[in-house]
Design an enzyme around this catalytic site. Structure first.
Site, PDB file in Angstrom:
ATOM      1  N   CYS A  51       1.173  -1.415   0.125  1.00 20.34           N
ATOM      2  CA  CYS A  51       0.253  -0.410   0.023  1.00 20.34           C
ATOM      3  C   CYS A  51       0.972   1.379   0.311  1.00 20.34           C
ATOM      4  O   CYS A  51       2.108   1.530   0.971  1.00 20.34           O
ATOM      5  CB  CYS A  51      -0.499  -0.233   0.969  1.00 20.34           C
ATOM      6  SG  CYS A  51      -1.900   1.434   1.285  1.00 20.34           S
ATOM      7  N   CYS A  55       0.364   5.088   6.888  1.00 21.80           N
ATOM      8  CA  CYS A  55      -0.633   4.326   8.284  1.00 21.80           C
ATOM      9  C   CYS A  55       0.485   3.717   8.940  1.00 21.80           C
ATOM     10  O   CYS A  55       1.152   2.803   8.529  1.00 21.80           O
ATOM     11  CB  CYS A  55      -1.342   3.956   8.356  1.00 21.80           C
ATOM     12  SG  CYS A  55      -2.083   4.105   7.142  1.00 21.80           S
ATOM     13  N   CYS A  58       0.214   0.137  10.297  1.00 23.13           N
ATOM     14  CA  CYS A  58       0.190  -0.700   8.710  1.00 23.13           C
ATOM     15  C   CYS A  58       0.985  -1.719   8.347  1.00 23.13           C
ATOM     16  O   CYS A  58       2.054  -1.092   7.460  1.00 23.13           O
ATOM     17  CB  CYS A  58      -0.842  -0.509   7.912  1.00 23.13           C
ATOM     18  SG  CYS A  58      -1.661  -1.474   7.539  1.00 23.13           S
ATOM     19  N   CYS A  95     -16.358  -9.026   4.644  1.00 24.92           N
ATOM     20  CA  CYS A  95     -15.952  -7.595   4.475  1.00 24.92           C
ATOM     21  C   CYS A  95     -14.856  -8.256   3.599  1.00 24.92           C
ATOM     22  O   CYS A  95     -13.702  -9.015   3.550  1.00 24.92           O
ATOM     23  CB  CYS A  95     -15.551  -7.140   5.920  1.00 24.92           C
ATOM     24  SG  CYS A  95     -16.651  -7.097   6.772  1.00 24.92           S
ATOM     25  N   CYS A 127     -19.599  -6.034   3.113  1.00 23.48           N
ATOM     26  CA  CYS A 127     -18.562  -4.789   3.292  1.00 23.48           C
ATOM     27  C   CYS A 127     -17.387  -5.221   2.762  1.00 23.48           C
ATOM     28  O   CYS A 127     -16.541  -5.844   2.351  1.00 23.48           O
ATOM     29  CB  CYS A 127     -18.671  -5.248   4.654  1.00 23.48           C
ATOM     30  SG  CYS A 127     -17.672  -3.423   5.238  1.00 23.48           S
ATOM     31  N   CYS A 187     -19.802   2.294   7.907  1.00 22.57           N
ATOM     32  CA  CYS A 187     -18.807   1.299   9.208  1.00 22.57           C
ATOM     33  C   CYS A 187     -17.657   2.198   8.675  1.00 22.57           C
ATOM     34  O   CYS A 187     -16.570   2.100   8.533  1.00 22.57           O
ATOM     35  CB  CYS A 187     -18.171   0.166   8.381  1.00 22.57           C
ATOM     36  SG  CYS A 187     -17.161  -0.568   9.453  1.00 22.57           S
ATOM     37  N   ARG A 259     -18.143  -3.170  17.178  1.00 21.38           N
ATOM     38  CA  ARG A 259     -17.472  -4.049  16.857  1.00 21.38           C
ATOM     39  C   ARG A 259     -16.422  -4.155  17.482  1.00 21.38           C
ATOM     40  O   ARG A 259     -15.136  -3.623  17.488  1.00 21.38           O
ATOM     41  CB  ARG A 259     -17.770  -4.204  14.944  1.00 21.38           C
ATOM     42  CG  ARG A 259     -17.089  -5.652  14.759  1.00 21.38           C
ATOM     43  CD  ARG A 259     -17.030  -5.829  13.380  1.00 21.38           C
ATOM     44  NE  ARG A 259     -18.521  -5.814  12.566  1.00 21.38           N
ATOM     45  CZ  ARG A 259     -18.345  -4.099  12.178  1.00 21.38           C
ATOM     46  NH1 ARG A 259     -17.857  -3.795  11.689  1.00 21.38           N
ATOM     47  NH2 ARG A 259     -19.956  -4.563  11.781  1.00 21.38           N
TER      48      ARG A 259
HETATM   49  N1  SAM Z   1      -7.438   0.298   3.132  1.00 20.41           N
HETATM   50  C1  SAM Z   1      -7.937   0.838   3.670  1.00 20.41           C
HETATM   51  C2  SAM Z   1      -7.610   1.896   4.605  1.00 20.41           C
HETATM   52  O1  SAM Z   1      -7.518   2.137   5.367  1.00 20.41           O
HETATM   53  O2  SAM Z   1      -9.324   2.490   4.765  1.00 20.41           O
HETATM   54  C3  SAM Z   1      -8.287  -0.856   4.551  1.00 20.41           C
HETATM   55  C4  SAM Z   1      -7.726  -1.026   5.217  1.00 20.41           C
HETATM   56  S1  SAM Z   1      -7.399  -1.199   6.646  1.00 20.41           S
HETATM   57  C5  SAM Z   1      -6.410  -1.886   7.543  1.00 20.41           C
HETATM   58  C6  SAM Z   1      -8.507  -1.194   7.760  1.00 20.41           C
HETATM   59  C7  SAM Z   1      -7.973  -0.734   9.000  1.00 20.41           C
HETATM   60  O3  SAM Z   1      -7.864  -1.535   9.977  1.00 20.41           O
HETATM   61  C8  SAM Z   1      -7.667   0.447   9.116  1.00 20.41           C
HETATM   62  O4  SAM Z   1      -8.060   2.084   9.500  1.00 20.41           O
HETATM   63  C9  SAM Z   1      -7.044   0.373  11.223  1.00 20.41           C
HETATM   64  O5  SAM Z   1      -8.236   1.106  11.785  1.00 20.41           O
HETATM   65  C10 SAM Z   1      -7.065  -1.021  10.871  1.00 20.41           C
HETATM   66  N2  SAM Z   1      -5.065  -1.567  11.568  1.00 20.41           N
HETATM   67  C11 SAM Z   1      -4.325  -1.336  10.906  1.00 20.41           C
HETATM   68  N3  SAM Z   1      -3.443  -2.498  11.350  1.00 20.41           N
HETATM   69  C12 SAM Z   1      -3.840  -2.099  11.978  1.00 20.41           C
HETATM   70  C13 SAM Z   1      -3.113  -2.743  13.211  1.00 20.41           C
HETATM   71  N4  SAM Z   1      -2.075  -3.132  13.238  1.00 20.41           N
HETATM   72  N5  SAM Z   1      -4.018  -3.172  14.669  1.00 20.41           N
HETATM   73  C14 SAM Z   1      -4.353  -2.486  14.782  1.00 20.41           C
HETATM   74  N6  SAM Z   1      -6.008  -2.118  13.508  1.00 20.41           N
HETATM   75  C15 SAM Z   1      -5.352  -1.371  12.513  1.00 20.41           C
HETATM   76 FE1  SF4 Z   2      -2.726   1.356   3.444  1.00 20.13          FE
HETATM   77 FE2  SF4 Z   2      -2.123  -0.302   4.940  1.00 20.13          FE
HETATM   78 FE3  SF4 Z   2      -3.180   3.226   5.472  1.00 20.13          FE
HETATM   79 FE4  SF4 Z   2      -4.913   0.598   4.571  1.00 20.13          FE
HETATM   80  S1  SF4 Z   2      -4.408   1.374   6.855  1.00 20.13           S
HETATM   81  S2  SF4 Z   2      -4.792   2.729   3.508  1.00 20.13           S
HETATM   82  S3  SF4 Z   2      -3.871  -0.646   4.190  1.00 20.13           S
HETATM   83  S4  SF4 Z   2      -1.313   0.932   5.296  1.00 20.13           S
END
Ligand code: SAM
Ligand code: SF4
Ligand code: DTB
Length: 323
Positions: A51, A55, A58, A95, A127, A187, A259
């Protein structure tokens, strides 16, 4: 509670003795829901890793050196096989998550639309969480039968820039607006344990109450610190703080499903029971979330049975059954 809610009133609630707060939340829960019902949602990462966003939490961000391998979009057939397993295990919402910054109008998106149609045909709610979305893309997803779109605000607007620099809070709000305009359920939730203050958590909840429409579901994630991400050494959130966040979410968003999302694998079953008492009424099921672990089907089925809870039936099934 309505949108006249303020930071002061949230702080007063947050500072209540824990069991008093849980009791208030349980009262609100019972007014708006059957407190015995838990919605089971199963997640599948349909496009993993690589990606472009940054974040900090992530493992799928291309710029961090984690164990996650980049994969292309899964085949529609493979996704529908997984959805069938989820249905068989009692899940009512499926989802599909993609590690994209935004949706592009290409063949991958056409395949996502096929996945959504296929999941609905199985009689499941569908979803997606695919990153940023335009109004016309949201409309196409709605047409394909999408039930809900997940797009989290994650934390307060003030703290957001410390966690993510490649997009703004406003970008997130715009996508949420497009989802709502297309008539798809929103959501939207967040993560605790990013190093934010209690005020940041309260501000996130305040923002969620002001969304129009208010989110149909609110995932509460606790950070799963993944080696290789900037937050790999972050301390785990105290379980009682997690319960406070859930109870507060239940009180201020009385009609939303709350959730239990990432982090549940490390939370004892007694604390999860208290979370259900405090108004949580949905969980992610299945051995994996997107890339990290989750409790097994067996342990979740056992927990639901031990607590005398029941699995919620899908909503809107008839409406989309013919799609
Ligand atoms: N890329 C898309 C986005 O960012 O909206 C969808 C997938 S993203 C992984 C969805 C959510 O997963 C993030 O907004 C975050 O809240 C949660 N998430 C991701 N990595 C995480 C982690 N290591 N621990 C807890 N929640 C996490
Ligand atoms: Fe990309 Fe992870 Fe951020 Fe979703 S949460 S936008 S998958 S870096
Ligand atoms: C949400 O709020 N949590 C889920 C779902 N929405 C997409 C994702 C949790 C991901 C946890 C880290 C991982 O497994 O990669």
């Amino acid at each position: 509670m309505t949108s006249d809610i303020s930071m002061d009133s949230l702080r007063i609630l947050y500072d209540l003795p824990l069991l008093e707060l849980v009791f208030k939340a349980a009262e609100v829960h019972r007014k708006h829901f059957d407190q015995h019902e838990i919605q089971l949602c199963t997640l599948l990462s349909v496009k993993t890793g690589g990606c472009a966003e940054d974040c900090s939490y992530c493992p799928q961000a291309a710029r961090y050196n984690t164990d996650v391998e980049r994969e292309k979009l899964l085949d529609v057939e493979k996704v529908l096989q997984e959805a069938t397993v989820a249905k068989h295990e009692g899940s009512t919402r499926f989802c599909m998550g993609a590690a994209w910054r935004e949706v592009k109008d290409n063949q991958d998106f056409d395949n996502i639309l096929k996945m959504v149609k296929g999941v609905r045909k199985l009689g499941l709610e569908a979803c997606c969480t695919l990153g940023m979305l335009s109004l016309s893309q949201a409309e196409k997803l709605k047409e394909a039968g999408l039930t809900a779109y997940n797009h989290n605000l994650d934390t307060s607007e003030d703290y957001y820039g410390d966690i993510i620099k490649t997009r703004t809070y406003n970008d997130r709000l715009e996508t949420l607006d497009n989802v709502g305009k297309a008539g798809i359920s929103v959501c939207c939730g967040g993560i605790i344990g990013l190093g934010e203050s209690v005020d940041d958590r309260l501000k996130l909840l305040l923002t969620l109450t002001k969304l129009s429409p208010q989110p149909e579901s609110v995932p509460i994630n606790t950070l799963v610190p993944v080696p290789g991400t900037p937050l790999e050494n972050q301390k785990r959130v105290d379980t009682f703080e997690w319960i406070r966040m859930i109870a507060l979410a239940r009180i201020v968003l009385p009609k939303s499903k709350i959730r239990l999302s990432a982090g549940r694998l490390d939370i004892p079953k007694e604390a999860q029971a208290l979370a259900f008492m405090a108004g949580a009424n949905s969980i992610f099921t299945g051995e994996k979330l997107l890339t990290t672990g989750n409790p097994s089907w067996n342990s979740d089925h056992a927990l639901i049975q031990e607590l005398g809870l029941s699995i919620k039936a899908p909503e809107q099934e008839m409406e989309y059954a013919k799609v």
